[in-house]
Design a protein around this motif. Structure first.
Motif, PDB file in Angstrom:
ATOM      1  N   UNK A  63       1.737  -3.862  11.522  1.00 54.32           N
ATOM      2  CA  UNK A  63       2.235  -2.820  10.619  1.00 54.32           C
ATOM      3  C   UNK A  63       1.078  -1.968  10.145  1.00 54.32           C
ATOM      4  N   UNK A  64       1.347  -0.689   9.896  1.00 54.36           N
ATOM      5  CA  UNK A  64       0.309   0.201   9.385  1.00 54.36           C
ATOM      6  C   UNK A  64       0.948   1.331   8.594  1.00 54.36           C
ATOM      7  N   UNK A  65       0.116   2.060   7.844  1.00 56.52           N
ATOM      8  CA  UNK A  65       0.560   3.228   7.094  1.00 56.52           C
ATOM      9  C   UNK A  65       0.235   4.483   7.888  1.00 56.52           C
ATOM     10  N   UNK A  73       0.808  -1.213   0.000  1.00 53.75           N
ATOM     11  CA  UNK A  73       0.000   0.000   0.000  1.00 53.75           C
ATOM     12  C   UNK A  73       0.839   1.260   0.000  1.00 53.75           C
ATOM     13  N   UNK A  74       1.927   1.270   0.777  1.00 52.19           N
ATOM     14  CA  UNK A  74       2.806   2.436   0.823  1.00 52.19           C
ATOM     15  C   UNK A  74       3.469   2.664  -0.530  1.00 52.19           C
ATOM     16  N   UNK A  75       3.938   1.592  -1.148  1.00 51.06           N
ATOM     17  CA  UNK A  75       4.551   1.726  -2.467  1.00 51.06           C
ATOM     18  C   UNK A  75       3.536   2.213  -3.486  1.00 51.06           C
ATOM     19  N   UNK A  76       2.311   1.679  -3.425  1.00 48.17           N
ATOM     20  CA  UNK A  76       1.262   2.129  -4.343  1.00 48.17           C
ATOM     21  C   UNK A  76       0.992   3.621  -4.171  1.00 48.17           C
ATOM     22  N   UNK A  77       0.898   4.067  -2.927  1.00 49.53           N
ATOM     23  CA  UNK A  77       0.646   5.490  -2.657  1.00 49.53           C
ATOM     24  C   UNK A  77       1.741   6.358  -3.242  1.00 49.53           C
ATOM     25  N   UNK A  78       2.981   5.983  -2.982  1.00 46.89           N
ATOM     26  CA  UNK A  78       4.103   6.814  -3.410  1.00 46.89           C
ATOM     27  C   UNK A  78       4.341   6.747  -4.920  1.00 46.89           C
TER      28      UNK A  78
END
Length: 323
Positions: free
Chosen positions: A250-252, A117-122
């Motif tokens: 883990x979380x964003x 999710x973090x990679x997708x966001x960035x």
């Protein structure tokens, strides 16, 4: 008077902070009542409909499983003015992955939703690439993440170490895969590579630098120790009130703010929209609230335009474009 005495038995003070009794079980009326009796900065409720077994099982019980090597450099950003409140899902409305809540109770661990999710966001924020997080997680899980797999952990650091070494591909799925393990030799015509990226990972060691990273690049992946009270979070700014340690999640972290004089981080969980504030939660902006865990991890991307020399890859490197 009797009700007051009963509630008081659930509560005691340590070093000026109030904690509920260690014997209270998560997601019961008793623990909900005890938390709410503290009249703290947040409200508790039975978010999972009274069932706690699946959710607790998704936590990693020991620090041994998530302790990562401290080999990511610390990042220091330049000086600039930060807003009092910031929500990256509202700033980058076109990047819908930022505000999407996923549900790890389907059997996938928290690290995979957080890291992907973090990679997708960035990728969306910096390069305009929309990733289908659910499809990517599903394919990666089929490849190498079973419920009993070594990768079923809360170790986002392990995932980012792998991607920094091997890179990632933004790919278009042309037809459903029926062959595992996935490789060019196995299914050469089922995906189309559109982009290849090298990753640069960094740790962030203080809240100002974390804010700057989110402001410039978007979501950051983080670890968090989970205690029995957290499962009951419904609204407000979470401040730990339990000593009953359950494991690591883990979380964003997607933003921050201040409510009634209390500073908080805004984070996206992965327990579905029935938990917390429609899947999100706010946690007091103090280092000890996350527990004794590794620093948050930020990543940046270096696009490699010439992919003709890429001869091999595995499913753990493939990020599927949204259709």
């Amino acid at each position: 008077m009797k009700l007051f005495l009963i509630v008081a038995l659930f509560i005691y003070c340590v070093n000026g902070d109030e904690y509920i009794s260690d014997g209270l079980q998560p997601l019961t009326d008793e623990i909900v009542n005890a938390i709410n009796a503290l009249n703290t900065t947040w409200k508790a409720g039975k978010s999972f409909g009274g069932s706690s077994s699946v959710e607790i099982d998704t936590l990693v019980p020991t620090q041994e499983k998530y302790s990562a090597k401290a080999d990511f450099p610390m990042r220091k950003y330049g000086s600039f003015r930060l807003p009092v409140n910031f929500d990256s899902s509202r700033v980058w409305l076109n990047c819908t992955s930022i505000g999407k809540i996923y549900d790890q109770t389907k059997g996938y661990p928290s690290w995979i939703y957080t890291a992907v999710g973090t990679i997708a966001d960035r990728l969306c924020i910096r390069h305009g690439i929309q990733i289908d997080v659910e499809a990517t997680v599903k394919k990666m899980a089929e490849w190498n993440v079973g419920s009993n797999s070594y990768n079923n952990s809360a170790n986002i650091g392990q995932a980012f170490q792998y991607w920094s070494k091997n890179g990632i591909f933004a790919v278009e799925l042309t037809k459903e895969s029926s062959c595992l393990p996935f490789s060019q030799k196995c299914q050469p015509n089922e995906i189309k590579i559109t982009k290849y990226f090298k990753l640069k990972n960094e740790c962030i060691d203080n809240e100002t630098e974390l804010m700057k990273s989110i402001t410039l690049f978007g979501s950051v992946s983080a670890y968090m120790e989970v205690y029995s009270d957290f499962l009951n979070y419904r609204s407000g700014v979470y401040k730990r009130s339990s000593k009953n340690y359950l494991g690591v999640q883990n979380m964003k972290i997607i933003g921050w703010g201040t409510e009634k004089g209390v500073d908080y981080w805004l984070a996206a969980g992965s327990w579905g929209t029935q938990w917390g504030e429609e899947g999100f939660f706010r946690i007091q902006r103090q280092p000890q609230q996350f527990g004794a865990v590794p620093n948050p991890i930020a990543t940046e991307f270096l696009p490699v335009n010439d992919v003709k020399d890429i001869h091999s890859y595995v499913h753990g490197q493939l990020f599927y474009l949204a259709k």
